[in-house]
Design a protein around this motif. Structure first.
Motif: not given
Length: 323
Positions: A170-178, A181-189
């Motif tokens: 769930l954590s990886i899935g939500l972070c990957s989607y966000a 989808a450019y909901l936040f910068e991929k550095q946060f991922f």
């Protein structure tokens, strides 16, 4: 092979395919320096090590999953082997898709790169949490042996493993989607992948490793029991060295330090070694010392994991006699 380049590749690929061709290198002549040679040789080592790791982890999964009755300890080991198997499968697949992408960059190969990158992170983080759970479980078994053998909930290992898989997914899935989808910068991922698990896992692993070293190495009574604790200690030590090296390099890169590409490839090599070394540890610790006959991995695994069942039965018998 650079981890942080996979999602960048996807982003640039999507932009260039909107109206222009993907850039290609038209210069057929180039000279290989030491850095470029490293970028060729080290991936070959990664591929070879991954093949051996696939064989070893596949044997562990087959033996514990289908040839031996599982107990709380082997449930953890089985799930760890599955996670390591997933990391190695994704690593080999990434190398193949990346090679294809170099010669034929298409949107399909970009999509596969992104999917395999995220899958690798998923199995990698799951393995960290599983090994942390194993280290804590072994630490409790040494500090509170009677409770661990006789009063520990029967299905606790299964529940813990299931929760680790579900929460990580769930954590990886939500972070990957966000991130995609450019909901936040991929550095946060990447900060989530390479900062949060180490912050949670490494302190617990270090504490458990120190306790197990004290109990096993400096107390003769524990040293006689041997095999299972030695195997876990070695697995923890190798993990702390290899996984920390890889995570530390990625964190330095995210913090803005200049990390060369060969260094990152070495980090990938450490990650691959971490996922491949555990079956070798089980085999070396489980085999008989000074035995002239060659033992199969199946026999070594059976001797190692049967020790846990014998130890549980002996302690339960002692408790009954005291009562």
């Amino acid at each position: 092979m650079e981890s942080l380049s996979f999602l960048d590749t996807a982003e640039k690929g999507n932009q260039t395919n909107n109206g222009t061709e993907l850039p290609q290198n038209n210069n057929p002549y180039f000279e290989l320096d030491a850095q470029e040679m490293a970028l060729i040789i080290i991936p070959v080592f990664i591929f070879v090590i991954s093949i051996f790791g696939l064989t070893g982890n596949g044997t562990v999964v087959w033996f514990l999953g289908f040839r031996m009755n599982r107990n709380p300890f082997t449930t953890f080991i089985l799930n760890l082997a599955i996670a390591d198997l997933g990391v190695l499968i994704c690593t080999i697949s990434l190398m193949i898709v990346l090679t294809v992408f170099e010669f034929s960059p298409t949107l399909e190969s970009i999509a596969w790169l992104t999917l395999l990158c995220i899958s690798t992170f998923f199995f990698y983080i799951t393995g960290q949490f599983l090994l942390t759970a194993i280290s804590v479980d072994r630490c409790v078994s040494v500090l509170f042996p009677i409770w661990h053998r006789c009063h520990r909930p029967q299905h606790l290992s299964t529940i813990v493993c299931a929760l680790i898989w579900i929460l990580t997914f769930l954590s990886i899935g939500l972070c990957s989607y966000a991130s995609l989808a450019y909901l936040f910068e991929k550095q946060f991922f990447f900060l989530f992948v390479f900062l949060i698990p180490p912050v949670l896992c490494f302190p617990l692993m270090i504490i458990s490793t120190v306790i197990l070293l004290i109990k096993v190495c400096f107390r003769s009574q524990q040293r006689k029991k041997g095999r299972v604790l030695r195997a876990i200690l070695l697995a923890l030590l190798f993990f702390l060295f290899f996984a920390f090296t890889f995570s530390f390099m990625i964190l330095l890169l995210l913090l803005g330090f200049d990390i060369s590409e060969p260094s990152l490839i070495v980090g990938h090599l450490c990650s691959c070694l971490n996922s491949s070394v555990n079956p070798l540890i089980y085999f070396l610790v489980g085999r008989k010392k000074h035995s002239r006959s060659k033992e199969s991995m199946k026999v070594a695994l059976q001797r190692l994991f049967k020790e846990e069942e014998h130890g549980r039965a002996e302690l339960e018998l002692q408790v009954r006699n005291q009562i």
